[in-house]
Design a protein around this motif. Structure first.
Motif, PDB file in Angstrom:
ATOM      1  N   THR A 167       0.811  -1.219   0.000  1.00 24.05           N
ATOM      2  CA  THR A 167       0.000   0.000   0.000  1.00 24.05           C
ATOM      3  C   THR A 167       0.841   1.263   0.000  1.00 24.05           C
ATOM      4  OG1 THR A 167      -1.701   1.239   1.171  1.00 24.05           O
ATOM      5  CG2 THR A 167      -0.244  -0.059   2.520  1.00 24.05           C
ATOM      6  N   ALA A 168       0.357   2.231  -0.779  1.00 25.45           N
ATOM      7  CA  ALA A 168       0.981   3.561  -0.788  1.00 25.45           C
ATOM      8  C   ALA A 168       0.039   4.565  -0.122  1.00 25.45           C
ATOM      9  CB  ALA A 168       1.270   3.988  -2.217  1.00 25.45           C
ATOM     10  N   ASN A 169      -0.968   4.030   0.535  1.00 31.12           N
ATOM     11  CA  ASN A 169      -1.960   4.904   1.185  1.00 31.12           C
ATOM     12  C   ASN A 169      -1.276   5.828   2.198  1.00 31.12           C
ATOM     13  OD1 ASN A 169      -4.121   6.075   2.390  1.00 31.12           O
ATOM     14  ND2 ASN A 169      -5.212   4.169   2.810  1.00 31.12           N
ATOM     15  N   ALA A 170      -1.638   7.106   2.108  1.00 28.72           N
ATOM     16  CA  ALA A 170      -1.010   8.086   2.991  1.00 28.72           C
ATOM     17  C   ALA A 170      -1.412   7.849   4.444  1.00 28.72           C
ATOM     18  CB  ALA A 170      -1.406   9.483   2.566  1.00 28.72           C
TER      19      ALA A 170
ATOM     20  N   LYS B 297       4.494   1.051   0.545  1.00 27.88           N
ATOM     21  CA  LYS B 297       5.170   1.623  -0.627  1.00 27.88           C
ATOM     22  C   LYS B 297       5.568   3.040  -0.262  1.00 27.88           C
ATOM     23  CE  LYS B 297       2.175  -0.061  -4.059  1.00 27.88           C
ATOM     24  NZ  LYS B 297       1.642   0.106  -5.397  1.00 27.88           N
ATOM     25  N   PRO B 298       6.621   3.645  -0.691  1.00 24.34           N
ATOM     26  CA  PRO B 298       7.603   2.997  -1.563  1.00 24.34           C
ATOM     27  C   PRO B 298       8.464   1.990  -0.797  1.00 24.34           C
ATOM     28  CG  PRO B 298       8.232   5.242  -1.051  1.00 24.34           C
ATOM     29  CD  PRO B 298       6.928   5.029  -0.419  1.00 24.34           C
TER      30      PRO B 298
END
Lengths: 132, 659
Positions: free
Chosen positions: A87-90, A109-110
């Motif tokens: 996941t790249a969820n903030a 991610k990253p």
């Protein structure tokens, strides 16, 4: 799960990330890697390639991660494949949330391509020892 | 909107009862008059004329006593002068005329006194003290003259005409009767009655009562004096009419008494009656005028109170912020202003009496209840300090409110006022901003993942062999792409903190172990700067509740700062020791120190101290702000000490949980 991790499948709508992951897992980790960049091709192809684990992007435009996971779990041919979310969820929810969905772990991610193979292996091994 | 006017201060704000020395003057005068009349028998030189100066003295004494108390002395002086003048006239003229005029004068003077008590004249004379005696004497004389000119000659001429055929005795009787009876107790009230009738002295609603009182006094006094005069007349029948012949004994009723004794006895009674009658009239008028003044003051007071109440009501009603008053004991809203009604969607006045829970969101209340708190407890706890709460619109919509409250005790009841403003719009904007930042950073992180991954793989040399000369460029690209990632992550973290999304998982741990890891993790970075990191922790160290992930982040920030600002070949020292109730972690470097002008804002977002070292390493300016937020989230505190050229020491204090 006595055998070693050998075959990893990746599903991500970002072709670049998919390629980086593939490169890292293949060249650094030395794993066999199958990549899918859309949900349908993954659902069609996963059974044939029978990976040890699936790295699944949490946020995708056509079908999001949890929905894909549900589809996999409801497919008898695929249900045995363990899933690790990427996941790249903030504002990612807790790891417990992902585990609750049925995933065996989560990678943010990253990711660092140099450590990615080890991390996947660690999660997979942990899961394996948990599962007995 | 009508402009509010502060009430003008009254010319004299004291209550009228405290204003003049009337009562004292009146009593002294009364006493003086009585003493004088009782002393009458001692002065027999000129019959009854001389003693009339004595009441005048009494009046004068009253004037002295009440002197300096504004209106009243002037009246007493006027009365005294008039009385003296009339007594003088009495000496040379007819006894009856003198008495008549004296009565008129007294009546006029007392009337005048009451007139002067009238606010119109009083306000006119206020501040014109020099005019007071002149005005009162002038008015007194004018009044007397007018009355004398109109009534006295008429009555007198009529009486003379009537008495022309009946002889001196009748004339004498009438003369005395008119003088004592009419002039004193009757004419004075009658004169006053004329004024009462004009409404100048006594207000309309008091007129009837005053009339009755005056009439009773007049009639009673007149009866007494008539009776006395009739008896006095009988002296003439029973005693020798020749006043100089005191040896002739009286007959009949007065047998055995000397004529003088009887004469003076009646004289005393008559004078006393006159004085009492006039005084009573004055008293009645005085009370009436006092009532008037008091009534006016009360009315003025009510009007002022009403004005103030309107003023405060308009502040309450027209406030842009919503305000309501609530009685939490009865769970009732007592009053709400227009803004509050608008915010909650109620018709004007419809919030009054509403259950106070109707304007609070249920979910929010449940959240409070989960903490074993009611809204009332919450408000009380927050008393004075601003707080956020979620209100409930009449149509069920949630309203985000920022409020403050205060407690007011009224009739032993706790009334709470809650002042609030709708921050829903701001909340929406903040949420949008958060979503925007989240979206942007996500969008940035996706390509950054690819770039970082690609560069990392390239640089690892495991994918392809890097051509000679390309490595340097690749490294630059890799470093900057990582820096970009750090900035994006920092912004995300700060947003998380601002949105209250940062969670800490506290565990009892050995600080030394975490510090060891932190120092090890920063080792590579320190080596780049040729800086060594030294960890100095005691052998045995108590365990502390902390979130290891957060503490690692904090230490990473503090250590990387300390390294960045260290001289080449410098040393960064990390210590941990017990400091009061805290476990103190210190990070010290030997750099140039933090310039004083940056010290105050060092923990604020985007605050950066310029790095004077040639290495020019830049940060995001978010590191220390985040460190502070994380330390605070762990229930700790962060501080620093720095002197120019002596480096800087940052302290992280984590509570040992011992109080």
């Amino acid at each position: 799960m006595s055998q070693n991790l050998r075959h990893i499948a990746c599903l991500d709508d970002e072709a670049d990330i998919l390629m980086i992951a593939q490169l890292a897992l293949e060249t650094i980790g030395g794993y066999q890697v199958s990549v899918f960049n859309c949900v349908n091709s993954a659902l069609d192809g996963l059974a044939a390639c029978a990976p040890d684990v699936l790295l699944l992007d949490y946020m995708m435009p056509d079908m999001n991660g949890p929905a894909v996971l549900k589809a996999i779990q409801s497919d008898a041919a695929l249900a045995h494949i363990p899933v690790i979310f990427m996941t790249a969820n903030a504002f990612p929810p807790d790891e417990a949330h992902f585990l609750g969905l049925g995933a065996i772990g989560v990678i943010a991610k990253p990711f660092d391509p140099l450590t990615l193979p080890d991390e996947v292996c660690r999660i997979w091994t942990d899961w394996g020892s948990r599962a007995g | 909107m009508q402009m509010f006017k502060w009430p003008e201060p009254a010319a004299d704000t004291r209550p009228i009862t405290e204003r003049g020395g009337f009562t004292a003057g009146f009593l002294v005068t009364l006493a003086g008059c009585f003493l004088a009349t009782l002393a009458l028998p001692l002065f027999v030189v000129h019959g009854e004329q001389v003693p009339q100066f004595l009441p005048a003295g009494g009046f004068a004494l009253g004037a002295v006593v009440s002197f300096g108390r504004r209106v009243w002395p002037a009246i007493w002086i006027g009365v005294t002068l008039g009385y003296c003048a009339m007594s003088g006239a009495d000496l040379i003229g007819n006894i009856g005329t003198g008495r008549l005029v004296v009565g008129l004068l007294l009546g006029g003077a007392f009337t005048l006194q009451s007139v002067l008590a009238h606010p119109v004249l009083r306000n006119f004379l206020h501040g014109r003290k020099m005019l007071l005696p002149l005005v009162s004497i002038g008015l007194g004389l004018a009044l007397t003259g007018l009355l004398t000119a109109s009534i006295v000659p008429m009555v007198w001429m009529t009486l003379v005409a009537m008495s022309s055929g009946t002889g001196f005795l009748v004339l004498g009787f009438l003369n005395t009767w008119i003088g004592a009876c009419l002039a004193g107790p009757v004419f004075a009230p009658l004169t006053v009655l004329a004024f009462v009738g004009t409404g100048l002295i006594v207000p309309q609603e008091q007129r009837r009562g005053t009339f009755v009182k005056l009439a009773i006094i007049s009639v009673v006094t007149a009866c007494i004096v008539i009776a006395i005069t009739v008896m006095e007349g009988s002296i003439s029948d029973n005693c020798s009419t020749n006043s100089s012949d005191r040896s002739v004994p009286c007959k009949g009723l007065y047998r055995g008494l000397s004529r003088e004794v009887i004469w003076y006895f009646f004289l005393v009674i008559r004078e006393a009656g006159l004085v009492i009658g006039v005084s009573m009239v004055a008293l009645v008028l005085r009370v009436a005028s006092m009532e008037t003044a008091l009534r006016q003051e009360i009315e003025q007071g009510f009007s002022n109170i009403a004005q103030m109440a309107n003023f405060y009501a308009s502040i309450f009603d027209d406030a842009v912020d919503g305000i309501y008053l609530v009685d939490y004991t009865r769970r009732r809203i007592l009053a709400a202003n227009k803004s509050a009604e608008r915010m909650f969607g109620y018709e004007p006045g419809k919030m009054e009496g509403l259950d106070s829970r109707r304007v609070v969101d249920r979910d929010w209340i449940d959240m409070l209840h989960a903490d074993n708190k009611s809204f009332r407890d919450f408000v009380k706890e927050k008393s004075g300090a601003p707080f956020d709460w979620v209100g409930l619109h009449k149509d069920g919509k949630r309203i985000f409110l920022e409020a403050s409250s205060s407690c007011h005790i009224q009739n032993e009841r706790e009334i709470w006022s809650v002042v609030f403003r709708d921050v829903s719009q701001r909340r929406r904007e903040e949420e949008l901003k958060r979503q925007f930042i989240s979206m942007v950073t996500h969008e940035l992180r996706t390509p950054l993942t690819s770039i970082n991954g690609a560069l990392g793989l390239l640089l690892s040399g495991k994918v392809v062999t890097i051509p000679v000369g390309a490595e340097k460029l690749l490294k630059i690209a890799n470093d900057n792409s990582r820096r970009l990632l750090v900035i994006v992550n920092d912004i995300l973290d700060i947003e998380k903190i601002a949105a209250g999304h940062m969670k800490v998982e506290m565990r009892l741990l050995d600080v030394a172990r975490v510090l060891d890891q932190a120092c090890a993790a920063i080792g590579g970075y320190a080596a780049q700067f040729s800086v060594s990191v030294k960890l100095d922790t005691p052998e045995s160290i108590p365990q502390v509740a902390l979130d290891p992930t957060r503490l690692m982040q904090v230490m990473d920030n503090l250590l990387s700062n300390a390294i960045k600002f260290s001289p080449r070949d410098g040393e960064v020292t990390v210590r941990a020791f017990v400091f009061g109730n805290f476990m103190r972690i210190s990070v010290h470097n030997d750099g140039a120190g933090i310039p004083p002008e940056y010290q105050a804002s060092i923990f604020e977002k985007f605050s950066q101290v310029p790095n004077t070292s040639p290495r020019q390493v830049k940060g995001t300016g978010l590191g220390l702000a985040m460190a502070k937020a994380m330390v605070n989230a762990m229930g700790g505190r962060i501080s620093f000490e720095s002197l120019p050229d002596q480096g800087a020491t940052f302290f992280v204090d984590l509570s040992l949980g011992v109080s």
